[in-house]
Design a protein around this motif. Structure first.
Motif, PDB file in Angstrom:
ATOM      1  N   VAL A 159      -7.471  -3.443   2.595  1.00 16.15           N
ATOM      2  CA  VAL A 159      -8.024  -2.261   1.741  1.00 16.15           C
ATOM      3  C   VAL A 159      -8.331  -2.458   0.448  1.00 16.15           C
ATOM      4  O   VAL A 159      -7.610  -3.499  -0.112  1.00 16.15           O
ATOM      5  CB  VAL A 159      -6.842  -1.201   1.873  1.00 16.15           C
ATOM      6  CG1 VAL A 159      -7.464   0.151   1.255  1.00 16.15           C
ATOM      7  CG2 VAL A 159      -6.266  -0.880   3.258  1.00 16.15           C
TER       8      VAL A 159
ATOM      9  N   ILE B 197      -9.871   5.219  -1.634  1.00 17.78           N
ATOM     10  CA  ILE B 197     -10.069   3.982  -0.775  1.00 17.78           C
ATOM     11  C   ILE B 197     -11.680   3.900  -0.947  1.00 17.78           C
ATOM     12  O   ILE B 197     -12.424   4.675  -0.474  1.00 17.78           O
ATOM     13  CB  ILE B 197      -9.545   4.176   0.333  1.00 17.78           C
ATOM     14  CG1 ILE B 197      -8.019   4.329   0.546  1.00 17.78           C
ATOM     15  CG2 ILE B 197     -10.088   3.188   1.452  1.00 17.78           C
ATOM     16  CD1 ILE B 197      -7.363   4.506   2.025  1.00 17.78           C
TER      17      ILE B 197
ATOM     18  N   TYR C 200       0.680  -1.254  -0.049  1.00 11.56           N
ATOM     19  CA  TYR C 200       0.175   0.059   0.176  1.00 11.56           C
ATOM     20  C   TYR C 200       0.944   1.137  -0.180  1.00 11.56           C
ATOM     21  O   TYR C 200       1.879   1.297   0.635  1.00 11.56           O
ATOM     22  CB  TYR C 200      -0.945   0.245   1.212  1.00 11.56           C
ATOM     23  CG  TYR C 200      -1.729  -1.076   1.379  1.00 11.56           C
ATOM     24  CD1 TYR C 200      -2.678  -1.453   0.446  1.00 11.56           C
ATOM     25  CD2 TYR C 200      -1.612  -1.853   2.583  1.00 11.56           C
ATOM     26  CE1 TYR C 200      -3.735  -2.561   0.537  1.00 11.56           C
ATOM     27  CE2 TYR C 200      -2.540  -2.893   2.820  1.00 11.56           C
ATOM     28  CZ  TYR C 200      -3.334  -3.331   1.825  1.00 11.56           C
ATOM     29  OH  TYR C 200      -4.376  -4.351   1.839  1.00 11.56           O
TER      30      TYR C 200
ATOM     31  N   LEU D 254      -8.784  -0.474  -3.021  1.00 15.03           N
ATOM     32  CA  LEU D 254      -8.740   0.786  -3.599  1.00 15.03           C
ATOM     33  C   LEU D 254      -9.654   0.778  -4.815  1.00 15.03           C
ATOM     34  O   LEU D 254      -9.687  -0.163  -5.755  1.00 15.03           O
ATOM     35  CB  LEU D 254      -7.166   0.965  -3.943  1.00 15.03           C
ATOM     36  CG  LEU D 254      -5.941   1.131  -2.596  1.00 15.03           C
ATOM     37  CD1 LEU D 254      -4.702   1.126  -3.311  1.00 15.03           C
ATOM     38  CD2 LEU D 254      -6.458   2.068  -1.899  1.00 15.03           C
TER      39      LEU D 254
ATOM     40  N   VAL E  87      -1.821   5.386   2.724  1.00 15.78           N
ATOM     41  CA  VAL E  87      -3.120   4.378   2.758  1.00 15.78           C
ATOM     42  C   VAL E  87      -2.592   3.333   4.294  1.00 15.78           C
ATOM     43  O   VAL E  87      -3.248   3.039   5.152  1.00 15.78           O
ATOM     44  CB  VAL E  87      -3.145   3.369   1.618  1.00 15.78           C
ATOM     45  CG1 VAL E  87      -4.291   2.187   2.034  1.00 15.78           C
ATOM     46  CG2 VAL E  87      -3.724   4.191   0.636  1.00 15.78           C
TER      47      VAL E  87
END
Length: 306
Positions: free
Chosen positions: A90, A73, A35, A92, A39
């Protein structure tokens, strides 16, 4: 000591504080995905927060924080269970470019449509029982701002959060003002100014000190004059709960028609865990066998907020 959660009780002020410092567990989270630095920062802050919030679970199960964003995000997820096993991921937006100085608001609340959900998911749910889920709009400019607003709105608990993270560590301090009734009566005289004074103390914490100081030493530096009662320290660790059996149940919940459609274009169905990157592959014969065995109760993962 790394990956430590420490809890302090301030009887006179009717307050409690949680302090967490994660290194090894946080490094394992990062080892499964790459990341950008901004992030990493917001994900680490969410991981630290989920670890502290999970310390109050009264059941065996998990606390999941989901932040759905309208910026680069799309989704942040941090989960910590009652054993302090944690994982995070996460999602994206495709082909997104993230500026080096991007803030939390830039990343997840660019047009003010982001939301925050906290899900309480008991491990052994009763038939028909759904996880508890509370949802509020994102507020403020940081992860801490949003979670403070959530706690005030949904839990009616005044909360002060200090969260920091980089590529090496994730750390947090959570101060909460507790009700003055329903618990054990303290022999100490109530300190009406205690909440304000404790907030002032945690507000002195600077990022470098926070990220480079373990919970024991930090508790001494912040609260050495306050005489808190300390509960036993607990150790956090990385723990992904994915398994082939759980993935099979999830696939069954999708229905045979959807799997047949996927298998018409490829010889196998491939499922990759977003948290640990484990890959699960199923042939047509294996998919057919799932439906032939007919599990009664699909064990699907906690829901994603839509």
């Amino acid at each position: 000591m790394t990956d430590t959660l420490r809890t302090l009780i301030f009887d006179q002020s009717s307050c409690r504080a949680h302090l967490v410092h994660l290194t090894d567990a946080w490094q394992q989270v990062l080892s499964h995905n790459t990341y950008p630095a901004p992030v990493q920062k917001v994900l680490g802050e969410l991981v630290a927060a989920s670890t502290m919030l999970s310390s109050s679970l009264k059941f065996e199960g998990s606390l999941i924080i989901q932040i759905q964003g309208d910026g680069p995000i799309r989704l942040l997820v941090a989960e910590c269970n009652s054993r302090l096993g944690l994982r995070a991921t996460v999602k994206l937006a495709e082909n997104t470019q993230i500026a080096e100085n991007a803030t939390f608001k830039d990343l997840v609340n660019a047009t003010g449509k982001g939301i925050c959900a906290i899900i309480l998911d008991p491990r052994n749910r009763l038939p028909g029982q759904e996880p508890y889920q509370g949802i509020v709009p994102l507020a403020g400019n940081t992860v801490a701002d949003s979670l403070e607003a959530y706690m005030h709105s949904s839990e009616q608990l005044e909360t002060r959060l200090i969260l920091n993270a980089d590529e090496n560590a994730a750390a947090g301090v959570m101060l909460q003002q507790m009700p003055q009734h329903g618990g054990i009566v303290s022999s100490k005289e109530f300190d009406a100014d205690g909440w304000d004074r404790l907030q002032a103390l945690v507000n002195t914490l600077q990022t470098p000190e926070h990220l480079n100081t373990d919970t024991d030493e930090l508790a001494k530096r912040l609260f050495w004059e306050e005489d808190p009662d300390g509960l036993a320290q607990r150790q956090a660790h990385f723990e992904c709960t994915c398994s082939r059996d759980k993935v099979e149940r999830m696939l069954v919940s999708l229905g045979q028609a959807e799997l047949d459609d996927a298998l018409s274009e490829t010889p196998t169905v491939e499922i990759q865990c977003d948290f640990c990157n484990a890959n699960y592959s199923f042939t047509r014969d294996e998919c057919n066998a799932m439906f032939a065995s007919g599990p009664d109760c699909p064990d699907t993962p906690p829901p994603t907020v839509h």
